[in-house]
Design a protein around this motif. Structure first.
Motif, PDB file in Angstrom:
ATOM      1  N   THR A  49     -10.529 -16.864  24.424  1.00 48.39           N
ATOM      2  CA  THR A  49      -9.321 -16.252  23.872  1.00 48.39           C
ATOM      3  C   THR A  49      -8.060 -16.935  24.373  1.00 48.39           C
ATOM      4  OG1 THR A  49     -10.438 -14.108  23.762  1.00 48.39           O
ATOM      5  CG2 THR A  49      -8.035 -14.087  23.634  1.00 48.39           C
ATOM      6  N   THR A 193      -7.878 -13.499  17.705  1.00 53.61           N
ATOM      7  CA  THR A 193      -7.373 -13.537  19.079  1.00 53.61           C
ATOM      8  C   THR A 193      -7.138 -12.130  19.609  1.00 53.61           C
ATOM      9  OG1 THR A 193      -6.301 -15.664  18.624  1.00 53.61           O
ATOM     10  CG2 THR A 193      -5.573 -14.469  20.576  1.00 53.61           C
ATOM     11  N   PHE A 196     -10.566 -10.391  20.217  1.00 58.14           N
ATOM     12  CA  PHE A 196     -11.202 -10.880  21.439  1.00 58.14           C
ATOM     13  C   PHE A 196     -10.470 -10.385  22.683  1.00 58.14           C
ATOM     14  CE2 PHE A 196     -13.565 -14.917  19.814  1.00 58.14           C
ATOM     15  CZ  PHE A 196     -14.367 -14.101  19.039  1.00 58.14           C
ATOM     16  N   LEU A 197      -9.145 -10.354  22.626  1.00 59.54           N
ATOM     17  CA  LEU A 197      -8.365  -9.917  23.780  1.00 59.54           C
ATOM     18  C   LEU A 197      -8.670  -8.468  24.105  1.00 59.54           C
ATOM     19  CD1 LEU A 197      -6.198 -10.879  25.787  1.00 59.54           C
ATOM     20  CD2 LEU A 197      -4.460 -10.009  24.197  1.00 59.54           C
TER      21      LEU A 197
END
Length: 241
Positions: A49, A193, A196-197
């Motif tokens: 990420t 992103t 995933f974060l």
């Protein structure tokens, strides 16, 4: 000839995603090993990420994509609230991981064909980078699926689906180019992103912390360090491309 080589290497890169699933399916694993896999997978996911996806979001030197990072983050947060998930790594985390990885793999396939059309040297560089990082992608998704479902078959096919999504992205480039605005791939990447974060920092890291065992922290940090070294190697190759 060049087109044939391209498809051979693309298929090899896609098959590399299956390696992690295959390795994890060769034997049964203890609960301690599964926790270690979750820890290492979380480290890889957070590293991917921050070291891979986030720089691509900022590659246009513009902040306009950042709201879509929040969209991806909030989408998973809302899903978890609606599902009333417990503190365990279960369905919500798996949905987030699979959604993010499949979006990422699909966009990679599209971006690969686009880069080859713009500049063959850049396209080859992207292809080599993809080949090298598909294996850790496969290991991450397979380890998390195995830990959550305890099914080696699901772990293998989860990793394999990343390669299928990459090929689908490459094959659908012409269609995607006509049907979607030119900036759609950047939006999908930004949402990936954010997904995933959320899964790595807000779901997996607290889950690992609940175990209160230092060795799992070592696996988590060690996986990040390995990906950091790999990322530095790939970046150096890009600089010389």
């Amino acid at each position: 000839m060049m087109q044939s080589v391209f498809w051979i290497v693309l298929l090899t890169a896609a098959l590399a995603s299956s390696i992690g699933g295959l390795l994890l399916c060769l034997r049964a694993w203890s609960s301690e090993a599964l926790f270690a896999m979750i820890s290492a997978g979380a480290g890889l996911l957070l590293a991917i990420t921050l070291l891979d996806l986030m720089p691509h979001v900022f590659s246009d030197k513009s902040l306009w994509l950042m709201p879509f990072v929040l969209v991806g983050f909030v989408m998973l947060f809302a899903l978890e609230l609606i599902s009333k998930s417990s503190g365990e790594f279960g369905s919500t985390g798996i949905i987030g991981v699979m959604t993010g990885f499949l979006l990422h793999a699909f966009v990679e396939g599209v971006s690969l064909v686009a880069s080859l059309q713009m500049d063959s040297e850049v396209g080859v560089s992207v292809l080599v980078a993809m080949l090298l990082h598909k294996i850790p992608d496969g290991v991450t998704i397979a380890s998390l699926l195995l830990a959550a479902t305890n099914s080696r078959k699901k772990a293998f096919w989860g990793a394999t689906s990343l390669g299928i999504a990459t090929i689908a992205g490459a094959l659908s480039f012409g269609f995607a180019e006509q049907m979607f605005p030119s900036n759609w791939s950047g939006i999908m990447l930004a949402m990936t992103t954010g997904i995933f974060l959320y899964v790595s920092a807000s779901h997996l890291v607290p889950y690992i912390g609940q175990t209160k065992k230092a060795q799992y922290g070592v696996y988590f940090v060690g996986a990040m360090a390995v990906y950091l070294i790999l990322s530095a190697f790939l970046h150096a190759n890009h600089l010389h491309a």
